[in-house]
Design a protein around this motif. Structure first.
Motif, PDB file in Angstrom:
ATOM      1  N   VAL A  12      -4.533   2.478  -7.528  1.00 58.62           N
ATOM      2  CA  VAL A  12      -4.203   1.595  -8.644  1.00 58.62           C
ATOM      3  C   VAL A  12      -5.477   1.174  -9.363  1.00 58.62           C
ATOM      4  O   VAL A  12      -6.579   1.334  -8.836  1.00 58.62           O
ATOM      5  CB  VAL A  12      -3.442   0.342  -8.170  1.00 58.62           C
ATOM      6  CG1 VAL A  12      -2.105   0.714  -7.551  1.00 58.62           C
ATOM      7  CG2 VAL A  12      -4.283  -0.475  -7.203  1.00 58.62           C
ATOM      8  N   GLN A  13      -5.283   0.619 -10.541  1.00 58.02           N
ATOM      9  CA  GLN A  13      -6.413   0.111 -11.307  1.00 58.02           C
ATOM     10  C   GLN A  13      -6.625  -1.369 -10.996  1.00 58.02           C
ATOM     11  O   GLN A  13      -5.704  -2.062 -10.560  1.00 58.02           O
ATOM     12  CB  GLN A  13      -6.148   0.301 -12.797  1.00 58.02           C
ATOM     13  CG  GLN A  13      -6.088   1.754 -13.222  1.00 58.02           C
ATOM     14  CD  GLN A  13      -6.005   1.908 -14.726  1.00 58.02           C
ATOM     15  OE1 GLN A  13      -5.753   0.955 -15.457  1.00 58.02           O
ATOM     16  NE2 GLN A  13      -6.224   3.120 -15.205  1.00 58.02           N
ATOM     17  N   THR A 119      -2.001   2.477   5.806  1.00 58.04           N
ATOM     18  CA  THR A 119      -1.692   2.921   4.450  1.00 58.04           C
ATOM     19  C   THR A 119      -2.918   2.672   3.572  1.00 58.04           C
ATOM     20  O   THR A 119      -3.506   1.592   3.605  1.00 58.04           O
ATOM     21  CB  THR A 119      -0.431   2.220   3.913  1.00 58.04           C
ATOM     22  OG1 THR A 119      -0.061   2.786   2.643  1.00 58.04           O
ATOM     23  CG2 THR A 119      -0.587   0.714   3.791  1.00 58.04           C
ATOM     24  N   GLN A 120      -3.292   3.691   2.832  1.00 58.99           N
ATOM     25  CA  GLN A 120      -4.528   3.632   2.037  1.00 58.99           C
ATOM     26  C   GLN A 120      -4.282   2.900   0.718  1.00 58.99           C
ATOM     27  O   GLN A 120      -3.351   3.234  -0.025  1.00 58.99           O
ATOM     28  CB  GLN A 120      -5.037   5.039   1.745  1.00 58.99           C
ATOM     29  CG  GLN A 120      -6.242   5.098   0.826  1.00 58.99           C
ATOM     30  CD  GLN A 120      -7.517   4.633   1.496  1.00 58.99           C
ATOM     31  OE1 GLN A 120      -7.834   5.047   2.609  1.00 58.99           O
ATOM     32  NE2 GLN A 120      -8.263   3.754   0.823  1.00 58.99           N
ATOM     33  N   VAL A 121      -5.136   1.946   0.449  1.00 58.14           N
ATOM     34  CA  VAL A 121      -5.149   1.265  -0.845  1.00 58.14           C
ATOM     35  C   VAL A 121      -6.473   1.569  -1.511  1.00 58.14           C
ATOM     36  O   VAL A 121      -7.533   1.304  -0.935  1.00 58.14           O
ATOM     37  CB  VAL A 121      -4.964  -0.256  -0.688  1.00 58.14           C
ATOM     38  CG1 VAL A 121      -5.157  -0.960  -2.029  1.00 58.14           C
ATOM     39  CG2 VAL A 121      -3.586  -0.575  -0.119  1.00 58.14           C
ATOM     40  N   THR A 122      -6.405   2.144  -2.685  1.00 58.89           N
ATOM     41  CA  THR A 122      -7.613   2.465  -3.446  1.00 58.89           C
ATOM     42  C   THR A 122      -7.503   1.820  -4.818  1.00 58.89           C
ATOM     43  O   THR A 122      -6.528   2.046  -5.540  1.00 58.89           O
ATOM     44  CB  THR A 122      -7.793   3.976  -3.604  1.00 58.89           C
ATOM     45  OG1 THR A 122      -7.832   4.583  -2.307  1.00 58.89           O
ATOM     46  CG2 THR A 122      -9.095   4.288  -4.339  1.00 58.89           C
ATOM     47  N   VAL A 123      -8.503   1.018  -5.130  1.00 60.96           N
ATOM     48  CA  VAL A 123      -8.517   0.320  -6.414  1.00 60.96           C
ATOM     49  C   VAL A 123      -9.711   0.832  -7.202  1.00 60.96           C
ATOM     50  O   VAL A 123     -10.856   0.632  -6.824  1.00 60.96           O
ATOM     51  CB  VAL A 123      -8.617  -1.198  -6.226  1.00 60.96           C
ATOM     52  CG1 VAL A 123      -8.500  -1.908  -7.580  1.00 60.96           C
ATOM     53  CG2 VAL A 123      -7.570  -1.695  -5.250  1.00 60.96           C
ATOM     54  N   SER A 124      -9.410   1.502  -8.286  1.00 63.46           N
ATOM     55  CA  SER A 124     -10.480   2.124  -9.069  1.00 63.46           C
ATOM     56  C   SER A 124     -10.034   2.293 -10.507  1.00 63.46           C
ATOM     57  O   SER A 124      -8.871   2.594 -10.782  1.00 63.46           O
ATOM     58  CB  SER A 124     -10.839   3.485  -8.482  1.00 63.46           C
ATOM     59  OG  SER A 124     -11.797   4.145  -9.293  1.00 63.46           O
ATOM     60  N   SER A 125     -10.983   2.118 -11.404  1.00 68.71           N
ATOM     61  CA  SER A 125     -10.686   2.335 -12.812  1.00 68.71           C
ATOM     62  C   SER A 125     -11.066   3.749 -13.216  1.00 68.71           C
ATOM     63  O   SER A 125     -10.878   4.147 -14.354  1.00 68.71           O
ATOM     64  CB  SER A 125     -11.427   1.315 -13.685  1.00 68.71           C
ATOM     65  OG  SER A 125     -12.810   1.360 -13.420  1.00 68.71           O
TER      66      SER A 125
END
Length: 125
Positions: A12-13, A119-125
């Motif tokens: 997600v962003q 569960t993988q959470v990735t926060v990146s723009s």
């Protein structure tokens, strides 16, 4: 045998939201504290939020207060973690685990052992 399955992660962003779910089998939730923990690459596991199901007592890490909420669905035997206003520093694998409350440990502690895959959470723009 108590088993957990985590789900709901994703890419997600910044500023977006996710809802993580921890499905627990083989246990009566009322007997446990259920915690959400996360581990980022190269960092130690961190207790993010925990809830004592019997009375609803909760713990939130300082870094997530006001952004994360934790809730129990007794009908589904799940404990959900609603994550709002995600930040890049929230990027991690999120795990959940049920455990017995121990006054000497406080409400939120990693109980040891092997639980779900996370569960993988990735926060990146």
């Amino acid at each position: 045998q108590v088993q957990v399955v985590e789900s709901g992660g994703g890419l997600v962003q910044p500023g977006e939201s996710l809802r993580l779910s921890c499905r627990i089998s083989g246990a009566t939730l009322d007997d446990y504290v259920v915690g959400w923990f996360r581990q980022a690459p190269g960092k130690e596991r961190e207790g993010v939020s925990c809830i004592r199901v019997s009375d609803g007592s909760t713990y939130f890490a300082h870094s997530v207060k006001g952004r994360f909420t934790i809730s129990v669905d007794n009908a589904k035997n799940t404990v959900d973690l609603q994550i709002n206003n995600l930040r890049p520093e929230d990027t991690a694998v999120y795990y959940c685990a049920p455990y017995y409350y121990m006054e000497t440990e406080g409400l939120c502690y990693w109980p040891g052992g092997s639980w779900g895959q996370g569960t993988q959470v990735t926060v990146s723009s």
